[in-house]
Design an enzyme around this catalytic site. Structure first.
Site, PDB file in Angstrom:
ATOM      1  N   CYS A  31       0.845  -1.189   0.000  1.00  0.00           N
ATOM      2  CA  CYS A  31       0.000   0.000   0.000  1.00  0.00           C
ATOM      3  C   CYS A  31       0.882   1.240   0.000  1.00  0.00           C
ATOM      4  O   CYS A  31       2.100   1.162   0.216  1.00  0.00           O
ATOM      5  CB  CYS A  31      -0.948  -0.013   1.179  1.00  0.00           C
ATOM      6  SG  CYS A  31      -0.233  -0.655   2.669  1.00  0.00           S
ATOM      7  N   TYR A 170      -5.395 -14.250  -0.890  1.00  0.00           N
ATOM      8  CA  TYR A 170      -4.523 -13.630   0.121  1.00  0.00           C
ATOM      9  C   TYR A 170      -4.827 -14.169   1.506  1.00  0.00           C
ATOM     10  O   TYR A 170      -5.979 -14.116   1.964  1.00  0.00           O
ATOM     11  CB  TYR A 170      -4.776 -12.123   0.047  1.00  0.00           C
ATOM     12  CG  TYR A 170      -4.067 -11.221   1.029  1.00  0.00           C
ATOM     13  CD1 TYR A 170      -2.722 -11.377   1.351  1.00  0.00           C
ATOM     14  CD2 TYR A 170      -4.750 -10.154   1.602  1.00  0.00           C
ATOM     15  CE1 TYR A 170      -2.089 -10.500   2.222  1.00  0.00           C
ATOM     16  CE2 TYR A 170      -4.123  -9.262   2.468  1.00  0.00           C
ATOM     17  CZ  TYR A 170      -2.799  -9.453   2.779  1.00  0.00           C
ATOM     18  OH  TYR A 170      -2.172  -8.583   3.643  1.00  0.00           O
ATOM     19  N   HIS A 173      -0.522 -11.541   6.898  1.00  0.00           N
ATOM     20  CA  HIS A 173      -0.550 -10.333   7.734  1.00  0.00           C
ATOM     21  C   HIS A 173      -1.630 -10.335   8.808  1.00  0.00           C
ATOM     22  O   HIS A 173      -1.833  -9.325   9.473  1.00  0.00           O
ATOM     23  CB  HIS A 173      -0.700  -9.063   6.857  1.00  0.00           C
ATOM     24  CG  HIS A 173       0.436  -8.886   5.905  1.00  0.00           C
ATOM     25  ND1 HIS A 173       0.284  -8.988   4.536  1.00  0.00           N
ATOM     26  CD2 HIS A 173       1.736  -8.648   6.119  1.00  0.00           C
ATOM     27  CE1 HIS A 173       1.449  -8.820   3.948  1.00  0.00           C
ATOM     28  NE2 HIS A 173       2.359  -8.614   4.892  1.00  0.00           N
TER      29      HIS A 173
HETATM   30  C1  LIG Z   1       4.551   0.604   2.889  1.00  0.00           C
HETATM   31  C2  LIG Z   1       4.215  -0.841   2.844  1.00  0.00           C
HETATM   32  C3  LIG Z   1       2.922  -1.236   2.566  1.00  0.00           C
HETATM   33  C4  LIG Z   1       2.587  -2.591   2.503  1.00  0.00           C
HETATM   34  N1  LIG Z   1       1.321  -2.968   2.146  1.00  0.00           N
HETATM   35  C5  LIG Z   1       1.045  -4.274   1.891  1.00  0.00           C
HETATM   36  C6  LIG Z   1      -0.183  -4.660   1.291  1.00  0.00           C
HETATM   37  O1  LIG Z   1      -1.045  -3.832   0.980  1.00  0.00           O
HETATM   38  N2  LIG Z   1      -0.378  -5.987   1.073  1.00  0.00           N
HETATM   39  C7  LIG Z   1       0.560  -6.930   1.367  1.00  0.00           C
HETATM   40  O2  LIG Z   1       0.348  -8.120   1.138  1.00  0.00           O
HETATM   41  N3  LIG Z   1       1.749  -6.573   1.908  1.00  0.00           N
HETATM   42  C8  LIG Z   1       2.005  -5.278   2.166  1.00  0.00           C
HETATM   43  N4  LIG Z   1       3.242  -4.911   2.654  1.00  0.00           N
HETATM   44  C9  LIG Z   1       4.234  -5.955   2.973  1.00  0.00           C
HETATM   45  C10 LIG Z   1       5.176  -6.157   1.796  1.00  0.00           C
HETATM   46  O3  LIG Z   1       4.525  -6.697   0.700  1.00  0.00           O
HETATM   47  C11 LIG Z   1       6.367  -7.069   2.123  1.00  0.00           C
HETATM   48  O4  LIG Z   1       5.914  -8.363   2.334  1.00  0.00           O
HETATM   49  C12 LIG Z   1       7.194  -6.628   3.321  1.00  0.00           C
HETATM   50  O5  LIG Z   1       7.378  -5.225   3.347  1.00  0.00           O
HETATM   51  C13 LIG Z   1       8.559  -7.284   3.325  1.00  0.00           C
HETATM   52  O6  LIG Z   1       9.185  -7.029   2.100  1.00  0.00           O
HETATM   53  P1  LIG Z   1      10.345  -5.919   1.923  1.00  0.00           P
HETATM   54  O7  LIG Z   1      11.358  -6.239   2.964  1.00  0.00           O
HETATM   55  O8  LIG Z   1      10.825  -6.129   0.537  1.00  0.00           O
HETATM   56  O9  LIG Z   1       9.711  -4.606   2.165  1.00  0.00           O
HETATM   57  C14 LIG Z   1       3.572  -3.564   2.752  1.00  0.00           C
HETATM   58  C15 LIG Z   1       4.869  -3.151   3.036  1.00  0.00           C
HETATM   59  C16 LIG Z   1       5.201  -1.819   3.074  1.00  0.00           C
HETATM   60  C17 LIG Z   1       6.616  -1.425   3.359  1.00  0.00           C
END
Ligand SMILES: Cc1cc2nc3c(=O)[nH]c(=O)nc-3n(C[C@H](O)[C@H](O)[C@H](O)COP(=O)(O)O)c2cc1C
Ligand code: SF4
Length: 694
Positions: A31, A170, A173
């Site tokens: 998001c 999905y 979380h």
């Molecule tokens: C700002 C932000 C918003 C996120 N929103 C979602 C979301 O809407 N749906 C989802 O499945 N994961 C969401 N995530 C989790 C990410 O998809 C991801 O699994 C998590 O940040 C770990 O990956 P990274 O280390 O590459 O950030 C969000 C992460 C961040 C940082």
């Protein structure tokens, strides 16, 4: 530059059911605080990432039925055909650069409060809705389950109509119904949807089958599943129910996107977790399925990505934050420009946008969220519009970014820094416990500046007004930073705290500079971000007795927005820091402090050998004021403008300082609207013709 052949494997295509990703870089759903409210901004942000080489670009959570409404979070939406054009714009932006677009359908269940729709949330079993809200979700009956399956199916068809290539089922979380069905914590059913893991997985299996049947001929059906909830044996664990679910559904989806739950575990900050922190949990998945597996863990190192693929841990490298900090990360690896990568620092300022329901910001990437609104591209910038020369005084985050971006535009830039190294307060902050990666803000920019022949750097060069005038630059940007205030004035105190003038009362700047402290050390946090807590960690590490006072209800209160607060509080408690919350510091004696309860005003006292006041910072703007005091001299010297940027204008987040430096660089010589106007594009809601109703 040629790509390192060791990285070739990252550019192999990967088949995802009926579609093919052109390489192994996968932007997992995230998001961004734009979604349905700022649709073109969201679409442009995604399009830029496709341009930067991510083979798959997903939406954020996309709610698809009024009974699964995730407001007030600003997410994507597919409640009806009316919502399709918004997401079609995103899919189109992604396709224009040859990438695949994925849509993450979400049904909040007990995790959503249906605040907009006012429908009653639904869950496998009756349960309070999550979060401090006095409502409950009702248990679903068989008809509810049938309805839910139909709504999900309809949403998948709408995602197809919007042009998506991948649609998600999905269960991660702890934010969605299908995970609640799987997790024993929420599923107390006695019918065929409860009890055994086969039964608890039934709904997910049915929904995957429904989705494949509806759209599977042309779209890949992805599963996002949290293999471990990090909540003990009653929850999903990677060696218990998590493994069982993957085994039961192994070949059913077209790809597995796996992670850990809840969101604060999934998106851990660098203060608490290293790159790759999910590998111990997700490592087993590939042994249970032949379908491509995607995983996350703040991956920014190309070598590490290669080893994950070669070792058979992942087929595609999932990324949210690395793609936010550098939308062009894949392209830079592809072109052998590793040193140009703007690595995520793991601060979660991006996440704070979602919690505060506003468009996302990023510390490393000042163009984030501005791609459409201001037309800022993360890699391209308008060439200079004149031959003007610019002096930047101060090489902290604002000065460095300003020099980098002006240098990229082609201006003649001189960067003068009083200290003997570049970085300003980044050098001090990144030396504190857990914050080493924050130095990437400095390192990326110094690396870029080094390659620019039009940017000259002078270290150990403290300038006064006369010297600035003597040089005769056309423009001067003052980025001289800020210093912590020593008298206690801040959020809770509008006047100095009595006793703050004593020698044993110090600031964070003094502590970082190594001032001698007597115990017990009282740290007074009226700033609410990271500083007081990292100082507490540092001082406990050095053996001091530490007392933490704050007028807030818990330590580092603002870090709820970066999802760090509970970890910070736990760490301080484990380190033996004595925490006194909801307490104002009313006076400081020679060997004690007086406190007042923030609610009742009742006073108490504690022994204190030293007191560290973490309240607010003051701009270090003496040079600016000195220059502005003599307008005639400035004119005579040919200086057309003097501008404060970053903390020197108003101390704040590093993200704000970087943004300030970037904005100055973008706007130099630009034809800007008057400040009576809105300075960026915006979308105004279309009014319904269905009016008046009553
Ligand atoms: C700002 C932000 C918003 C996120 N929103 C979602 C979301 O809407 N749906 C989802 O499945 N994961 C969401 N995530 C989790 C990410 O998809 C991801 O699994 C998590 O940040 C770990 O990956 P990274 O280390 O590459 O950030 C969000 C992460 C961040 C940082
Ligand atoms: S805000 Fe911080 S954590 Fe988020 S992407 Fe940017 S640098 Fe990374």
């Amino acid at each position: 530059m040629a790509r390192d052949p060791r990285h070739d494997v990252l550019f192999e295509p990967v088949r995802l059911g009926p579609v093919t990703a052109r390489n192994r870089f996968y932007q997992v759903p995230h998001c961004n605080g734009m979604g349905v409210q700022y649709p073109s901004a969201m679409a442009a942000m995604r399009g830029v990432k496709a341009e930067g080489g991510w083979a798959v670009i997903c939406t954020e959570e996309c709610d698809f039925h009024v009974t699964g409404d995730v407001s007030p979070a600003i997410e994507a939406r597919l409640w009806s055909a009316k919502d399709v054009p918004i997401l079609a714009r995103m899919a189109d932006a992604v396709h224009r650069h040859g990438s695949l677009a994925g849509c993450e359908l979400v049904y909040g269940g007990a995790a959503g409060h249906n605040r907009q729709s006012r429908e009653i949330p639904m869950a496998p079993s009756a349960t309070p809705v999550f979060g401090p809200e006095p409502g409950q979700a009702r248990a679903m009956d068989k008809e509810d389950i049938r309805n839910f399956r139909r709504w999900h199916r309809q949403a998948a068809l709408r995602a197809r109509d919007a042009g998506f290539d991948i649609v998600y089922v999905y269960a991660a979380h702890n934010l969605c119904l299908m995970q609640h069905f799987i997790s024993r914590r929420y599923n107390r059913r006695t019918d065929e949807y409860g009890g055994s893991i086969e039964n608890r997985t039934r709904l997910m299996r049915e929904v995957i089958e429904d989705t494949k049947e509806a759209v599977g001929a042309t779209m890949a059906v992805a599963v996002r599943f949290a293999v471990d909830e990090l909540a003990g044996p009653d929850a999903i664990t990677h060696d218990g129910d998590g493994a069982a679910v993957v085994e039961l559904l192994a070949e059913l989806p077209d790809l597995w996107d796996v992670n850990i739950s809840e969101w604060d575990n999934d998106s851990q900050t660098a203060r608490f977790a290293e790159e790759g922190y999910q590998e111990d949990f997700i490592g087993f998945v590939k042994s249970k399925t032949s379908k491509p597996v995607i995983g996350v863990g703040r991956y920014t190192s190309a070598d590490r990505m290669v080893s994950l693929v070669n070792k058979g841990v992942l087929d595609m490298i999932g990324a949210a934050r690395p793609s936010i900090a550098d939308p062009f990360l894949p392209k830079k690896i592809e072109e052998g420009r590793i040193e140009d990568i703007r690595e995520c620092i793991g601060c979660n300022i991006c996440v704070s946008g979602d919690w505060m329901h506003m468009p996302m910001r990023c510390t490393q990437n000042p163009t984030k969220g501005e791609e459409w609104r201001r037309g800022w591209h993360p890699e391209k910038i308008e060439p200079k519009a004149s031959d003007a020369s610019v002096l930047i005084v101060g090489a902290g985050p604002a000065g460095l970014e300003c020099a980098r971006a002006l240098g990229q535009r082609g201006y003649r830039v001189t960067l003068a820094e009083a200290a003997t190294e570049l970085g300003g307060h980044l050098n001090r902050v990144s030396g504190l416990p857990g914050l080493a990666s924050w130095a990437r803000v400095r390192d990326y920019r110094t690396g870029q500046i080094q390659t620019m022949s039009n940017v000259e750097v002078f270290l150990d060069s403290r300038l006064d007004a006369a010297q600035v005038r003597e040089f005769g630059f056309d423009h001067v940007a003052i980025a001289t930073g800020s210093a912590w205030r020593g008298d206690g004035v801040g959020r809770a105190h509008h006047n100095p705290i009595p006793g703050a003038e004593q020698a044993h009362v110090v600031t964070p700047d003094d502590v970082i500079a190594g001032v001698e402290l007597e115990g017990p050390v009282v740290i007074y946090d009226d700033d609410d971000y990271f500083m007081a807590s990292v100082l507490a960690e540092k001082l406990r590490g050095e053996g001091h007795e530490v007392i933490y006072l704050t007028p807030e209800v818990d330590v580092a209160n603002w870090t709820h927005n970066t999802m760090e607060q509970s970890r910070i509080q736990a760490r301080l408690l484990e380190l033996g820091v004595d925490i006194h919350a909801s307490r104002k510091l009313t006076s400081i004696g020679p060997d004690n402090v007086e406190l007042a309860c923030a609610y009742t005003g009742r006073t108490s006292a504690l022994d204190a050998g030293s007191v560290v006041l973490v309240t607010m910072r003051l701009p270090d703007d003496a040079l600016y004021r000195e220059l502005m005091a003599d307008d005639a001299a400035l004119k005579a010297a040919g200086v057309a403008s003097v501008t404060r940027i970053g903390d020197c204008l108003a101390p704040g987040l590093i993200a704000a300082a970087v943004y300030g430096g970037h904005k100055f660089a973008r706007e130099l010589d630009a034809d800007l609207p008057s400040n009576d106007e809105v300075p960026f594009r915006r979308e105004v809601m279309g009014l319904s013709n269905d009016w008046p109703v009553v």
